[in-house]
Design an enzyme around this catalytic site. Sequence first.
Site, PDB file in Angstrom:
ATOM      1  N   TYR A  42       0.856  -1.099   0.083  1.00 18.09           N
ATOM      2  CA  TYR A  42      -0.092   0.108   0.010  1.00 18.09           C
ATOM      3  C   TYR A  42       0.940   1.326   0.005  1.00 18.09           C
ATOM      4  O   TYR A  42       1.214   1.846   1.151  1.00 18.09           O
ATOM      5  CB  TYR A  42      -0.969   0.040   1.193  1.00 18.09           C
ATOM      6  N   TRP A  48      -8.729   5.829   6.539  1.00 16.53           N
ATOM      7  CA  TRP A  48      -8.954   5.381   7.951  1.00 16.53           C
ATOM      8  C   TRP A  48      -7.668   4.856   8.481  1.00 16.53           C
ATOM      9  O   TRP A  48      -7.538   4.974   9.546  1.00 16.53           O
ATOM     10  CB  TRP A  48     -10.152   4.541   8.103  1.00 16.53           C
ATOM     11  N   GLN A 121     -14.154   6.105   3.303  1.00 18.11           N
ATOM     12  CA  GLN A 121     -13.861   5.377   4.149  1.00 18.11           C
ATOM     13  C   GLN A 121     -14.628   5.477   5.374  1.00 18.11           C
ATOM     14  O   GLN A 121     -15.056   6.661   5.757  1.00 18.11           O
ATOM     15  CB  GLN A 121     -12.489   4.873   4.525  1.00 18.11           C
ATOM     16  N   GLY A 177     -14.319  -0.388   4.852  1.00 23.69           N
ATOM     17  CA  GLY A 177     -13.072  -0.888   5.416  1.00 23.69           C
ATOM     18  C   GLY A 177     -13.167  -2.311   5.574  1.00 23.69           C
ATOM     19  O   GLY A 177     -11.977  -2.682   5.590  1.00 23.69           O
ATOM     20  N   ASP A 179     -13.359  -4.706   3.532  1.00 26.82           N
ATOM     21  CA  ASP A 179     -13.603  -5.028   2.172  1.00 26.82           C
ATOM     22  C   ASP A 179     -14.192  -6.137   1.833  1.00 26.82           C
ATOM     23  O   ASP A 179     -15.322  -6.164   0.820  1.00 26.82           O
ATOM     24  CB  ASP A 179     -12.120  -5.028   1.520  1.00 26.82           C
ATOM     25  N   ARG A 214      -6.190 -13.082   0.011  1.00 24.49           N
ATOM     26  CA  ARG A 214      -6.797 -11.855  -0.649  1.00 24.49           C
ATOM     27  C   ARG A 214      -7.948 -12.071  -1.160  1.00 24.49           C
ATOM     28  O   ARG A 214      -8.553 -13.363  -1.245  1.00 24.49           O
ATOM     29  CB  ARG A 214      -5.783 -11.294  -1.516  1.00 24.49           C
ATOM     30  N   TYR A 370      -8.802 -12.336   3.908  1.00 20.70           N
ATOM     31  CA  TYR A 370      -9.131 -10.995   3.941  1.00 20.70           C
ATOM     32  C   TYR A 370     -10.562 -10.650   4.691  1.00 20.70           C
ATOM     33  O   TYR A 370     -11.534 -10.820   3.850  1.00 20.70           O
ATOM     34  CB  TYR A 370      -8.833 -10.194   2.743  1.00 20.70           C
ATOM     35  N   TRP A 371     -10.795 -10.367   6.011  1.00 20.91           N
ATOM     36  CA  TRP A 371     -11.984  -9.759   6.454  1.00 20.91           C
ATOM     37  C   TRP A 371     -12.944 -11.188   6.623  1.00 20.91           C
ATOM     38  O   TRP A 371     -14.233 -10.837   6.858  1.00 20.91           O
ATOM     39  CB  TRP A 371     -12.516  -8.604   5.783  1.00 20.91           C
ATOM     40  N   GLU A 414      -0.605  -7.421   9.121  1.00 15.57           N
ATOM     41  CA  GLU A 414      -1.947  -6.887   8.803  1.00 15.57           C
ATOM     42  C   GLU A 414      -3.040  -7.313   9.425  1.00 15.57           C
ATOM     43  O   GLU A 414      -3.892  -6.611  10.011  1.00 15.57           O
ATOM     44  CB  GLU A 414      -2.131  -6.926   7.264  1.00 15.57           C
TER      45      GLU A 414
END
Length: 463
Positions: A42, A48, A121, A177, A179, A214, A370-371, A414
């Site tokens: 990134y 955010w 965001q 946020g 995602d 991802r 991711y999330w 992360e």
Amino acid sequence: MVVGSAVPAAGELDHERLVRAAVRVLIENWHGHATVPSRRLYPHQWSWDSAFIALGLKHFAPRRAAAELLSLFGAQWDDGRLPHIAFNPAVADDAYFPGPSFWRSMSIDGHPPIDTSGIIQPPVHAIAAAAVVEGLGSEGPAFAARIYPYLVAQNAYLRKRRSVGELAAVVHPWETGLDNSPAWDTPLHAVPSDLSLFQTYTRRDLEHARASERPTNEDYSRYIRLALAYRDSSYDDDWVRRDGEFLVVDPAFNALWAWSELALADMARAIDRDADGHSAEAARITAAMVDQLWHGASGLFLARDELSGRLRPERTVAGLIPLVLPALPATIVTALCATLTGKSFQAGRDAVRGVPSFDLTDPRYDPQRYWRGPSWLNTTWLVASGLRAHGQEALARRLQDDMVALVAGAGLREYFNPRTGSGHGTSNFSWSAALLIHVVAESSQRWTSQVAGPGGWSTRTSG
């Protein structure tokens, strides 16, 4: 100790060493005007992320924390929107996708003289700014007076341009946020997937993180389609409400909007402005959330798909974040705490660290993607802050201890597997570093910034 993990027990932690490592990451990720989330994955300024980063910087470099936020608001549009990426012109256009040439923001009237994205965001910036005001000491009121109008404009944009009824809607999963949350699966899968887009665009994230961690190509193609459609409408929010393919009311986004109004009320009082309007706005949003998004049978706040008018049943960390609101009815707070510690999230239990981002019992739970299951330090910190707001000090402290233990076991990653403590996503992640500093500082009776070392920052004591 988490079974089968390398997460150390609380008594085994070397807080000074951990804080020094976190400070080093923030120094290395500073790019002269702002802090990138990660130098490799990134390479620009994220919205955010900068707010969470400021929370860490305020303890050892409060002027840099102020600069972080003011730099970000230099990318604010005339309509008040704060874009989710402010692009660094010194970084190649193709270093991150989607980059400046994708968003074409410079062609939009009312755009600042730098490239940005066109989406937003969660509005955590007023919370961070209020903390920085405190960290600046005697310089705090001047900073508050400077940043306050930008924060007011940010929230006015949500009220005027994003409201559907009494709450704010997001037009892209990236705006939440969270995602890749499973809560967006059904609304997102109504968007056609066009994998031929990857003949034109290249996913740079897969060069720096494993594909298993991802979003899938299928989901990413839908993200691209939504962003292209919004761009091609000239980022017209009325068009999205009328013809868009994704429109969701997210409980975490709206809770943070209400919480930011409370922070603005505090800042307004500090600079002799009227705070009543901010307090009333926070009360209005909170009441609307309780009325429209609370689902007693689930023991959670749920997201609402505006295109179908239905609440989404997925049990995610977004439904716990409204704990940050101090005016929640006591019965709802009790139910949220029961959900948090129950079988879906198991927070505070020895088998889990932090707050998983998704229901541990759901077949879609994935502790590495991711999330879709991992614990993140930012959402764990938000839930802990909410617990503290309602007097749940012991559980809040346990979650903060979990944050430190995860970093001690896996580094400044992360996100983390909530059961094994393994680290995933990119390394040397800035908001993990910043929030590690923040929770150590706030939990210590006496913490000094002598750990800062390079940079010539003055030593100060917080406690």
